[in-house]
Scaffold this active site. Structure first.
Site, PDB file in Angstrom:
ATOM      1  N   CYS A   2      12.440 -12.317  -7.289  1.00  0.00           N
ATOM      2  CA  CYS A   2      13.828 -12.736  -7.477  1.00  0.00           C
ATOM      3  C   CYS A   2      14.607 -11.694  -8.276  1.00  0.00           C
ATOM      4  O   CYS A   2      14.041 -10.969  -9.087  1.00  0.00           O
ATOM      5  CB  CYS A   2      13.875 -14.045  -8.252  1.00  0.00           C
ATOM      6  SG  CYS A   2      12.958 -15.363  -7.472  1.00  0.00           S
ATOM      7  N   ARG A  27      14.652  -5.872  -3.612  1.00  0.00           N
ATOM      8  CA  ARG A  27      13.513  -6.578  -4.211  1.00  0.00           C
ATOM      9  C   ARG A  27      12.943  -7.636  -3.259  1.00  0.00           C
ATOM     10  O   ARG A  27      11.876  -8.178  -3.519  1.00  0.00           O
ATOM     11  CB  ARG A  27      13.950  -7.264  -5.517  1.00  0.00           C
ATOM     12  CG  ARG A  27      14.371  -6.292  -6.589  1.00  0.00           C
ATOM     13  CD  ARG A  27      15.074  -7.001  -7.734  1.00  0.00           C
ATOM     14  NE  ARG A  27      14.202  -7.867  -8.488  1.00  0.00           N
ATOM     15  CZ  ARG A  27      13.533  -7.520  -9.585  1.00  0.00           C
ATOM     16  NH1 ARG A  27      13.656  -6.285 -10.039  1.00  0.00           N
ATOM     17  NH2 ARG A  27      12.787  -8.370 -10.225  1.00  0.00           N
ATOM     18  N   TRP A  75      13.442 -15.291  -4.096  1.00  0.00           N
ATOM     19  CA  TRP A  75      12.292 -15.049  -3.209  1.00  0.00           C
ATOM     20  C   TRP A  75      11.389 -16.252  -3.424  1.00  0.00           C
ATOM     21  O   TRP A  75      10.792 -16.408  -4.478  1.00  0.00           O
ATOM     22  CB  TRP A  75      11.607 -13.741  -3.592  1.00  0.00           C
ATOM     23  CG  TRP A  75      10.710 -13.266  -2.500  1.00  0.00           C
ATOM     24  CD1 TRP A  75      11.089 -12.631  -1.353  1.00  0.00           C
ATOM     25  CD2 TRP A  75       9.299 -13.393  -2.446  1.00  0.00           C
ATOM     26  NE1 TRP A  75       9.976 -12.367  -0.590  1.00  0.00           N
ATOM     27  CE2 TRP A  75       8.871 -12.814  -1.231  1.00  0.00           C
ATOM     28  CE3 TRP A  75       8.341 -13.936  -3.291  1.00  0.00           C
ATOM     29  CZ2 TRP A  75       7.542 -12.768  -0.840  1.00  0.00           C
ATOM     30  CZ3 TRP A  75       7.009 -13.889  -2.906  1.00  0.00           C
ATOM     31  CH2 TRP A  75       6.621 -13.303  -1.689  1.00  0.00           C
ATOM     32  N   ASN A 101      13.636 -16.006 -12.805  1.00  0.00           N
ATOM     33  CA  ASN A 101      12.650 -15.202 -12.088  1.00  0.00           C
ATOM     34  C   ASN A 101      11.317 -15.439 -12.780  1.00  0.00           C
ATOM     35  O   ASN A 101      11.228 -15.314 -13.997  1.00  0.00           O
ATOM     36  CB  ASN A 101      13.055 -13.718 -12.168  1.00  0.00           C
ATOM     37  CG  ASN A 101      12.009 -12.804 -11.554  1.00  0.00           C
ATOM     38  OD1 ASN A 101      11.098 -13.249 -10.864  1.00  0.00           O
ATOM     39  ND2 ASN A 101      12.138 -11.517 -11.819  1.00  0.00           N
ATOM     40  N   GLY A 102      10.291 -15.809 -12.007  1.00  0.00           N
ATOM     41  CA  GLY A 102       8.978 -16.060 -12.607  1.00  0.00           C
ATOM     42  C   GLY A 102       8.403 -17.363 -12.081  1.00  0.00           C
ATOM     43  O   GLY A 102       8.922 -17.940 -11.117  1.00  0.00           O
ATOM     44  N   GLU A 482     -11.346  -0.840   3.642  1.00  0.00           N
ATOM     45  CA  GLU A 482      -9.980  -0.800   3.131  1.00  0.00           C
ATOM     46  C   GLU A 482      -9.643   0.584   2.583  1.00  0.00           C
ATOM     47  O   GLU A 482      -8.542   1.107   2.797  1.00  0.00           O
ATOM     48  CB  GLU A 482      -9.807  -1.884   2.042  1.00  0.00           C
ATOM     49  CG  GLU A 482      -8.447  -1.922   1.369  1.00  0.00           C
ATOM     50  CD  GLU A 482      -7.282  -2.196   2.312  1.00  0.00           C
ATOM     51  OE1 GLU A 482      -7.501  -2.496   3.502  1.00  0.00           O
ATOM     52  OE2 GLU A 482      -6.132  -2.082   1.842  1.00  0.00           O
ATOM     53  N   LYS A 486      -6.587   2.879   3.860  1.00  0.00           N
ATOM     54  CA  LYS A 486      -5.526   3.317   2.944  1.00  0.00           C
ATOM     55  C   LYS A 486      -5.308   4.818   3.082  1.00  0.00           C
ATOM     56  O   LYS A 486      -4.179   5.280   3.146  1.00  0.00           O
ATOM     57  CB  LYS A 486      -5.879   3.014   1.482  1.00  0.00           C
ATOM     58  CG  LYS A 486      -5.653   1.606   1.003  1.00  0.00           C
ATOM     59  CD  LYS A 486      -4.224   1.157   0.835  1.00  0.00           C
ATOM     60  CE  LYS A 486      -3.625   0.591   2.076  1.00  0.00           C
ATOM     61  NZ  LYS A 486      -3.855  -0.794   2.446  1.00  0.00           N
ATOM     62  N   GLU A 489      -3.902   5.737   6.892  1.00  0.00           N
ATOM     63  CA  GLU A 489      -2.592   5.253   7.358  1.00  0.00           C
ATOM     64  C   GLU A 489      -1.427   5.957   6.667  1.00  0.00           C
ATOM     65  O   GLU A 489      -0.349   6.061   7.242  1.00  0.00           O
ATOM     66  CB  GLU A 489      -2.469   3.728   7.213  1.00  0.00           C
ATOM     67  CG  GLU A 489      -2.427   3.211   5.798  1.00  0.00           C
ATOM     68  CD  GLU A 489      -2.284   1.701   5.719  1.00  0.00           C
ATOM     69  OE1 GLU A 489      -1.690   1.096   6.616  1.00  0.00           O
ATOM     70  OE2 GLU A 489      -2.753   1.126   4.722  1.00  0.00           O
ATOM     71  N   HIS A 505     -27.569   5.999  12.417  1.00  0.00           N
ATOM     72  CA  HIS A 505     -27.725   5.568  13.811  1.00  0.00           C
ATOM     73  C   HIS A 505     -26.688   6.235  14.717  1.00  0.00           C
ATOM     74  O   HIS A 505     -26.357   5.703  15.768  1.00  0.00           O
ATOM     75  CB  HIS A 505     -27.630   4.041  13.892  1.00  0.00           C
ATOM     76  CG  HIS A 505     -28.742   3.375  13.140  1.00  0.00           C
ATOM     77  ND1 HIS A 505     -30.049   3.372  13.588  1.00  0.00           N
ATOM     78  CD2 HIS A 505     -28.758   2.751  11.945  1.00  0.00           C
ATOM     79  CE1 HIS A 505     -30.823   2.753  12.713  1.00  0.00           C
ATOM     80  NE2 HIS A 505     -30.059   2.366  11.695  1.00  0.00           N
ATOM     81  N   LYS A 604       6.117  -3.026   8.606  1.00  0.00           N
ATOM     82  CA  LYS A 604       5.597  -3.903   7.558  1.00  0.00           C
ATOM     83  C   LYS A 604       5.127  -5.234   8.137  1.00  0.00           C
ATOM     84  O   LYS A 604       4.125  -5.780   7.737  1.00  0.00           O
ATOM     85  CB  LYS A 604       6.664  -4.115   6.483  1.00  0.00           C
ATOM     86  CG  LYS A 604       6.198  -4.943   5.284  1.00  0.00           C
ATOM     87  CD  LYS A 604       5.134  -4.209   4.481  1.00  0.00           C
ATOM     88  CE  LYS A 604       4.531  -5.036   3.381  1.00  0.00           C
ATOM     89  NZ  LYS A 604       3.234  -4.481   2.933  1.00  0.00           N
TER      90      LYS A 604
HETATM   91  C1  F6R Z   1      -2.351  -1.953   5.893  1.00  0.00           C
HETATM   92  C2  F6R Z   1      -1.577  -3.162   6.139  1.00  0.00           C
HETATM   93  C3  F6R Z   1      -1.821  -3.879   7.415  1.00  0.00           C
HETATM   94  C4  F6R Z   1      -1.660  -5.404   7.243  1.00  0.00           C
HETATM   95  C5  F6R Z   1      -1.740  -6.097   8.613  1.00  0.00           C
HETATM   96  C6  F6R Z   1      -1.623  -7.595   8.494  1.00  0.00           C
HETATM   97  O1  F6R Z   1      -2.027  -1.370   4.656  1.00  0.00           O
HETATM   98  O2  F6R Z   1      -0.733  -3.552   5.365  1.00  0.00           O
HETATM   99  O3  F6R Z   1      -3.072  -3.581   7.950  1.00  0.00           O
HETATM  100  O4  F6R Z   1      -2.652  -5.867   6.385  1.00  0.00           O
HETATM  101  O5  F6R Z   1      -0.736  -5.615   9.459  1.00  0.00           O
HETATM  102  O6  F6R Z   1      -0.387  -7.952   7.982  1.00  0.00           O
HETATM  103  P1  F6R Z   1      -0.155  -9.372   7.344  1.00  0.00           P
HETATM  104  O7  F6R Z   1      -1.005  -9.450   6.135  1.00  0.00           O
HETATM  105  O8  F6R Z   1       1.318  -9.420   7.029  1.00  0.00           O
HETATM  106  O9  F6R Z   1      -0.566 -10.397   8.374  1.00  0.00           O
END
Ligand code: F6R
Length: 609
Positions: A2, A27, A75, A101-102, A482, A486, A489, A505, A604
């Site tokens: 928020c 935000r 939010w 906010n919180g 992961e 990271k 990507e 293998h 995103k």
């Molecule tokens: C990688 C990343 C993606 C998401 C994936 C699922 O850094 O962010 O691999 O984890 O697209 O997205 P959500 O969690 O929004 O379903």
């Protein structure tokens, strides 16, 4: 998270508040509102959706007169995005209006007490209790009224407050949520961050926890939690607007990595009751229902799927229920053997991922009970699930997830122990020990974040790589998945993750002199096994970085570089060891000059199949 803005000065407040809210849009928000105080009367306008809707509703602020006011972008946390749940919220008689906010952790208890006294609630928010408490505690002295009110609150808050009985003042107070007071010749401001006030001033007071500020048109007084007046250092902001949005960090990703201790705390603390047991607010599953499940299916995509891989190890070990973890886009087309005896756990930051949503619908159509772990309140996955657990990570802006991943992990741990406790599969001592370690996780993670400069130095050497391999066993393998994602990507370095025992293998044929291998070796009981795999790749010329717990000195004899991480409860190690891997990916990408917050070809929220 928020956004809060407040203004008292010589000009009309509404256009200034709307302008400030516009600056806070980055935000993340789902609704917005303002309250204006004029001639001892508070007027409020608020609405769900984009700021433009509020803007049109009040003619850009021109239909709202008054030179003092507060504004908010919400939010959603408690209660879905709606006009009623938007801030500002009023007290019973309407004489107080607040923005917040919180998260108020004890809001349910406070709400019940207020309802017993006849208070009616207009929203589902935790915030509204604060408005009613202000009225209940009103002594006529605004400072004292605020002090009495915040003394009843548990959790985090930054509050902007208007009182009809104090028409020449606006007030604010904070605890574990950001808030600044800004001073200008034309009037004074409160704001969640400096972006909202930079068009007017660069002179600010940074409020500390417990501090209360009373702002008048031409003066600001700050008090400590005991109500004593204090002198604050006036700071001058030198950041550009873009840097200010990122809190001074170069990228949102780094800001979000650094926010992980707070995000994890916010996710854990409301879920541990006074009796030391786990309270899962969004779950209505009874012990009998939990007992009846034959299997748990975890469905997700990308990093959320990697959380699911951790989940399989943790839930099976703690709750002793078989777990299958599946990539959502695979599950939806594989005629899954899911039925009413299955608990389907969906993990999604956005709550809108098309494949995950389709997997959820597939599971429901086969009679499964669906519990989701989601970050965005009111998202489609949240609304279509039978039960929802929210990660209180706040909005994640960087495309590559970090703090959402970490808060998802903490909910997995809580869920595993919650189920185990309900089914009598964990003894009280173990539960207590595990929860104590969980509560300490944010501090342990902070210790790694404090070493970011060393990780940056190391990552600069990686930026010339073409390939990287991440290996590990058990939970270390889940984190390797992961860590590898990271790095690739955001830095575009080709990278793969392997179960350490699987390397020989096939994939080991790719190892040649100079190949970079990161060996995750935090799973203590398998440490020696992973060391054997380190030897195998070293024998073929690999450059090995080993990530292991402090005290595992043997690692230094095997690997070329060792990064030591603090210890925690063994099943919680993924939360610790993933952090240097996030930083490694971030700094390697930075050294390569990549567009870190918006990597090529990625979005995103992936709302297409
Ligand atoms: C990688 C990343 C993606 C998401 C994936 C699922 O850094 O962010 O691999 O984890 O697209 O997205 P959500 O969690 O929004 O379903």
């Amino acid at each position: 998270m928020c956004g809060i803005i407040g203004f008292i000065g010589g000009e009309q407040a509404a256009p200034i508040l709307l302008g400030g809210l516009k600056k806070l849009e980055y935000r993340g928000y789902d609704s917005a509102g303002i309250a204006i105080l004029e001639n001892g009367q508070i007027d409020i306008a608020k609405s769900k959706g984009r700021l433009e809707i509020l803007y049109d509703k009040i003619d850009g602020g021109r239909s709202f007169h008054g030179t003092a006011g507060i504004g908010h972008t919400r939010w959603a946390t408690h209660g879905e995005p709606s006009d009623a749940n938007s801030h500002p919220h009023r007290s019973r008689s309407g004489k107080f209006a607040i923005v917040h906010n919180g998260i108020i952790e004890n809001y349910a208890t406070l709400k019940a007490q207020l309802q017993d006294k006849g208070c009616e609630f207009a929203s589902e928010t935790d915030t509204e209790v604060i408005a009613h408490l202000l009225e209940q505690n009103d002594t006529g002295d605004l400072l004292e009224t605020i002090r009495r009110t915040v003394a009843q609150l548990e959790g985090s808050y930054a509050l902007g407050i208007l009182s009809e009985e104090h028409p020449d003042e606006i007030a604010c107070v904070r605890c574990a949520s950001p808030l600044i007071v800004a001073l200008s010749d034309g009037g004074n401001f409160i704001a969640s961050d400096v972006t909202a006030v930079l068009p007017y001033t660069r002179h600010i007071y940074q409020l500390d926890d417990g501090e209360i500020a009373l702002l008048r048109r031409d003066d600001v007084t700050v008090y400590n939690a005991e109500g004593r007046r204090i002198e604050k250092e006036l700071k001058t902001i030198t950041w550009s607007v873009a840097a200010a949005e990122k809190g001074g960090y170069e990228h949102f990703m780094l800001k979000e990595i650094m926010e992980q201790p707070q995000a994890i705390s916010a996710t854990i603390s409301p879920r541990i009751g006074n009796d030391g047991r786990i309270v899962l607010d969004g779950i209505s599953l009874t012990k009998e229902e939990l007992k009846a499940f034959h299997r748990i299916f975890i469905l997700a995509c990308g990093s959320a799927y990697h959380v699911g891989v951790v989940g399989k190890y943790v839930i099976e070990e703690v709750a002793r229920i078989p777990v299958e973890v599946d990539i959502a886009s695979e599950f939806r087309y594989r005629m899954p053997l899911v039925d009413e005896r299955s608990l389907v756990l969906i993990i999604s930051q956005s709550g809108e991922t098309a494949d995950t949503l389709a997997a959820l619908r597939e599971a429901k159509s086969r009679g499964a009970r669906v519990l989701s772990i989601v970050n965005v309140v009111g998202s489609t996955i949240a609304s279509e699930s039978d039960d929802v657990l929210y990660t209180w990570a706040g909005p994640e802006i960087s495309v590559a997830t970090t703090k959402a991943y970490s808060t998802q992990l903490t909910l997995i741990y809580l869920l595993a122990f919650y189920i185990a406790d309900a089914l009598g599969r964990v003894d009280t001592l173990t539960l207590r020990h595990a929860l104590n370690e969980l509560i300490a996780l944010p501090d342990q993670i902070q210790k790694i974040l404090d070493q970011a400069p060393q990780i940056e130095q190391f990552a600069q050497r990686l930026c010339y790589l073409d390939h990287a391999y991440f290996i590990g066993r058990n939970l270390d393998y889940a984190v390797a998945l992961e860590a590898s994602l990271k790095l690739k990507e955001i830095s575009y370095i080709h990278s793969e993750a392997y179960a350490a025992g699987e390397l020989k293998h096939g994939t080991i044929s790719l190892i040649e002199p100079g190949t970079f291998v990161a060996a995750l070796a935090c799973c203590e009981r398998l440490f020696d096994k992973t060391v054997s795999n380190i030897r195998e790749v070293k024998a073929r010329g690999a450059q090995v970085l080993c990530v292991t717990q402090q005290g595992n000195e043997a690692a230094a004899q095997q690997a070329d570089h060792v990064f030591y991480v603090p210890r925690t409860y063994p099943l919680f190690m993924p939360s610790i060891e993933v952090v240097p891997m996030q930083l490694l990916g971030y700094y390697a990408a930075k050294a390569r000059g990549c567009d870190i917050d918006k990597p090529r070809n990625l979005a995103k929220s992936v709302t297409v199949e």
